[in-house]
Design a protein around this motif. Sequence first.
Motif, PDB file in Angstrom:
ATOM      1  N   SER A  36     -49.280   2.935  25.058  1.00  0.00           N
ATOM      2  CA  SER A  36     -48.540   2.527  26.252  1.00  0.00           C
ATOM      3  C   SER A  36     -47.038   2.381  26.071  1.00  0.00           C
ATOM      4  N   ARG A  37     -46.616   1.809  24.974  1.00  0.00           N
ATOM      5  CA  ARG A  37     -45.193   1.488  24.822  1.00  0.00           C
ATOM      6  C   ARG A  37     -44.353   2.576  24.192  1.00  0.00           C
ATOM      7  N   GLY A  38     -44.934   3.351  23.289  1.00  0.00           N
ATOM      8  CA  GLY A  38     -44.124   4.274  22.500  1.00  0.00           C
ATOM      9  C   GLY A  38     -43.294   3.469  21.515  1.00  0.00           C
ATOM     10  N   MET A  39     -42.195   4.044  21.059  1.00  0.00           N
ATOM     11  CA  MET A  39     -41.308   3.315  20.160  1.00  0.00           C
ATOM     12  C   MET A  39     -39.897   3.865  20.300  1.00  0.00           C
ATOM     13  N   MET A  40     -38.954   3.153  19.739  1.00  0.00           N
ATOM     14  CA  MET A  40     -37.553   3.570  19.754  1.00  0.00           C
ATOM     15  C   MET A  40     -37.198   4.099  18.373  1.00  0.00           C
ATOM     16  N   VAL A  41     -36.267   5.055  18.362  1.00  0.00           N
ATOM     17  CA  VAL A  41     -35.759   5.562  17.099  1.00  0.00           C
ATOM     18  C   VAL A  41     -34.240   5.553  17.157  1.00  0.00           C
ATOM     19  N   ASP A  42     -33.639   5.162  16.066  1.00  0.00           N
ATOM     20  CA  ASP A  42     -32.181   5.204  15.900  1.00  0.00           C
ATOM     21  C   ASP A  42     -31.956   6.001  14.624  1.00  0.00           C
ATOM     22  N   VAL A  43     -31.378   7.206  14.765  1.00  0.00           N
ATOM     23  CA  VAL A  43     -31.261   8.103  13.625  1.00  0.00           C
ATOM     24  C   VAL A  43     -29.867   8.707  13.546  1.00  0.00           C
ATOM     25  N   THR A  44     -29.374   8.802  12.337  1.00  0.00           N
ATOM     26  CA  THR A  44     -28.150   9.560  12.054  1.00  0.00           C
ATOM     27  C   THR A  44     -28.576  10.670  11.103  1.00  0.00           C
ATOM     28  N   ALA A  45     -28.439  11.915  11.590  1.00  0.00           N
ATOM     29  CA  ALA A  45     -28.886  13.064  10.813  1.00  0.00           C
ATOM     30  C   ALA A  45     -28.132  14.298  11.258  1.00  0.00           C
ATOM     31  N   PHE A  46     -28.360  15.384  10.572  1.00  0.00           N
ATOM     32  CA  PHE A  46     -27.776  16.670  10.922  1.00  0.00           C
ATOM     33  C   PHE A  46     -28.759  17.361  11.860  1.00  0.00           C
ATOM     34  N   PHE A  47     -28.360  17.595  13.107  1.00  0.00           N
ATOM     35  CA  PHE A  47     -29.204  18.253  14.101  1.00  0.00           C
ATOM     36  C   PHE A  47     -28.735  19.683  14.296  1.00  0.00           C
ATOM     37  N   GLY A  48     -29.678  20.619  14.254  1.00  0.00           N
ATOM     38  CA  GLY A  48     -29.410  22.018  14.548  1.00  0.00           C
ATOM     39  C   GLY A  48     -30.269  22.431  15.726  1.00  0.00           C
ATOM     40  N   PHE A  49     -29.789  23.360  16.540  1.00  0.00           N
ATOM     41  CA  PHE A  49     -30.471  23.699  17.784  1.00  0.00           C
ATOM     42  C   PHE A  49     -30.722  25.187  17.913  1.00  0.00           C
ATOM     43  N   THR A  50     -31.794  25.518  18.617  1.00  0.00           N
ATOM     44  CA  THR A  50     -32.025  26.880  19.078  1.00  0.00           C
ATOM     45  C   THR A  50     -32.459  26.770  20.530  1.00  0.00           C
ATOM     46  N   CYS A  51     -32.018  27.726  21.347  1.00  0.00           N
ATOM     47  CA  CYS A  51     -32.312  27.679  22.769  1.00  0.00           C
ATOM     48  C   CYS A  51     -32.335  29.099  23.303  1.00  0.00           C
ATOM     49  N   LYS A  52     -33.044  29.351  24.388  1.00  0.00           N
ATOM     50  CA  LYS A  52     -33.078  30.671  25.005  1.00  0.00           C
ATOM     51  C   LYS A  52     -31.689  31.061  25.492  1.00  0.00           C
ATOM     52  N   GLY A  53     -31.207  32.200  25.057  1.00  0.00           N
ATOM     53  CA  GLY A  53     -29.960  32.742  25.579  1.00  0.00           C
ATOM     54  C   GLY A  53     -28.682  32.129  25.052  1.00  0.00           C
ATOM     55  N   THR A  54     -28.732  31.078  24.284  1.00  0.00           N
ATOM     56  CA  THR A  54     -27.521  30.432  23.796  1.00  0.00           C
ATOM     57  C   THR A  54     -27.796  29.786  22.449  1.00  0.00           C
ATOM     58  N   SER A  55     -26.762  29.399  21.772  1.00  0.00           N
ATOM     59  CA  SER A  55     -26.955  28.663  20.524  1.00  0.00           C
ATOM     60  C   SER A  55     -25.922  27.554  20.454  1.00  0.00           C
ATOM     61  N   ASP A  56     -26.246  26.565  19.722  1.00  0.00           N
ATOM     62  CA  ASP A  56     -25.344  25.443  19.530  1.00  0.00           C
ATOM     63  C   ASP A  56     -25.344  25.145  18.042  1.00  0.00           C
ATOM     64  N   ASP A  57     -24.169  25.229  17.426  1.00  0.00           N
ATOM     65  CA  ASP A  57     -24.098  24.951  15.995  1.00  0.00           C
ATOM     66  C   ASP A  57     -24.539  23.517  15.727  1.00  0.00           C
ATOM     67  N   GLY A  58     -25.276  23.360  14.632  1.00  0.00           N
ATOM     68  CA  GLY A  58     -25.737  22.033  14.271  1.00  0.00           C
ATOM     69  C   GLY A  58     -24.606  21.171  13.737  1.00  0.00           C
ATOM     70  N   ARG A  59     -24.791  19.872  13.883  1.00  0.00           N
ATOM     71  CA  ARG A  59     -23.803  18.933  13.358  1.00  0.00           C
ATOM     72  C   ARG A  59     -24.459  17.555  13.219  1.00  0.00           C
ATOM     73  N   GLU A  60     -23.754  16.683  12.528  1.00  0.00           N
ATOM     74  CA  GLU A  60     -24.251  15.319  12.355  1.00  0.00           C
ATOM     75  C   GLU A  60     -24.106  14.559  13.663  1.00  0.00           C
ATOM     76  N   ARG A  61     -25.190  13.871  14.050  1.00  0.00           N
ATOM     77  CA  ARG A  61     -25.177  13.078  15.273  1.00  0.00           C
ATOM     78  C   ARG A  61     -25.897  11.759  15.024  1.00  0.00           C
ATOM     79  N   GLN A  62     -25.506  10.775  15.816  1.00  0.00           N
ATOM     80  CA  GLN A  62     -26.261   9.530  15.846  1.00  0.00           C
ATOM     81  C   GLN A  62     -26.975   9.493  17.184  1.00  0.00           C
ATOM     82  N   VAL A  63     -28.281   9.333  17.154  1.00  0.00           N
ATOM     83  CA  VAL A  63     -29.104   9.360  18.357  1.00  0.00           C
ATOM     84  C   VAL A  63     -29.961   8.108  18.394  1.00  0.00           C
ATOM     85  N   THR A  64     -29.963   7.434  19.538  1.00  0.00           N
ATOM     86  CA  THR A  64     -30.877   6.330  19.789  1.00  0.00           C
ATOM     87  C   THR A  64     -31.634   6.680  21.051  1.00  0.00           C
ATOM     88  N   THR A  65     -32.956   6.763  20.957  1.00  0.00           N
ATOM     89  CA  THR A  65     -33.757   7.182  22.105  1.00  0.00           C
ATOM     90  C   THR A  65     -35.184   6.673  21.986  1.00  0.00           C
TER      91      THR A  65
END
Length: 196
Positions: free
Chosen positions: A107-136
């Motif tokens: 029911s509740r799920g959980m929260m994550v707070d992470v600082t890491a290097f994120f890299g992405f792939t997407c249809k039709g475009t790309s985004d270079d990876g970089r270090e990010r801090q994410v709380t979600t």
Amino acid sequence: MNDHEQQQPAPRRGKVLEALTRAERRAFTRPAPKSAKAQVKFLLTRAKGSTKALAERLGVSRRTVERYRAGTLTTPQKRLRAALVEETESEWQPQVRAQVRAAAATSRGMMVDVTAFFGFTCKGTSDDGRERQVTTEISPTYAKQILELQEAGATEEDLHPIVAEAITESYFTDWGTRADGLRADFTQVLKIEFRF
């Protein structure tokens, strides 16, 4: 060579596994035993009184376990102190741990707070990876998968893709409302914390 010198080094776990363990331990309603004697006594109850089983678990001799139980030894060396804390807290309040995990998975799920290097792939475009801090948030569906993998003895490498998927779903694609087809991977985890 005495009993203390024969101790083997404790195995290292990855940051994601350690973060999951810390999150569970924050849910404890009572503090775990702190003294070596109290920890040994508690662990002996979990080992059904077997000093041999506990000695093997801690990587020390049976006599060392008996000395701590009797109180003739009181100050363990660094490796044994860490093993006692780890083993005590891993066995402490199993019902509280199970309730927190069940709520996160249903029911509740959980929260994550992470600082890491994120890299992405997407249809039709790309985004270079970089270090990010994410709380979600992590949805109960992904929380269940992560906790089941942890329970099954998954490695750090096994957990990274599912945690990255969970972060992608909630943070980068906003639960599927934007960035259709985006996939994020994370590596080089600098810091990660989970909260139930």
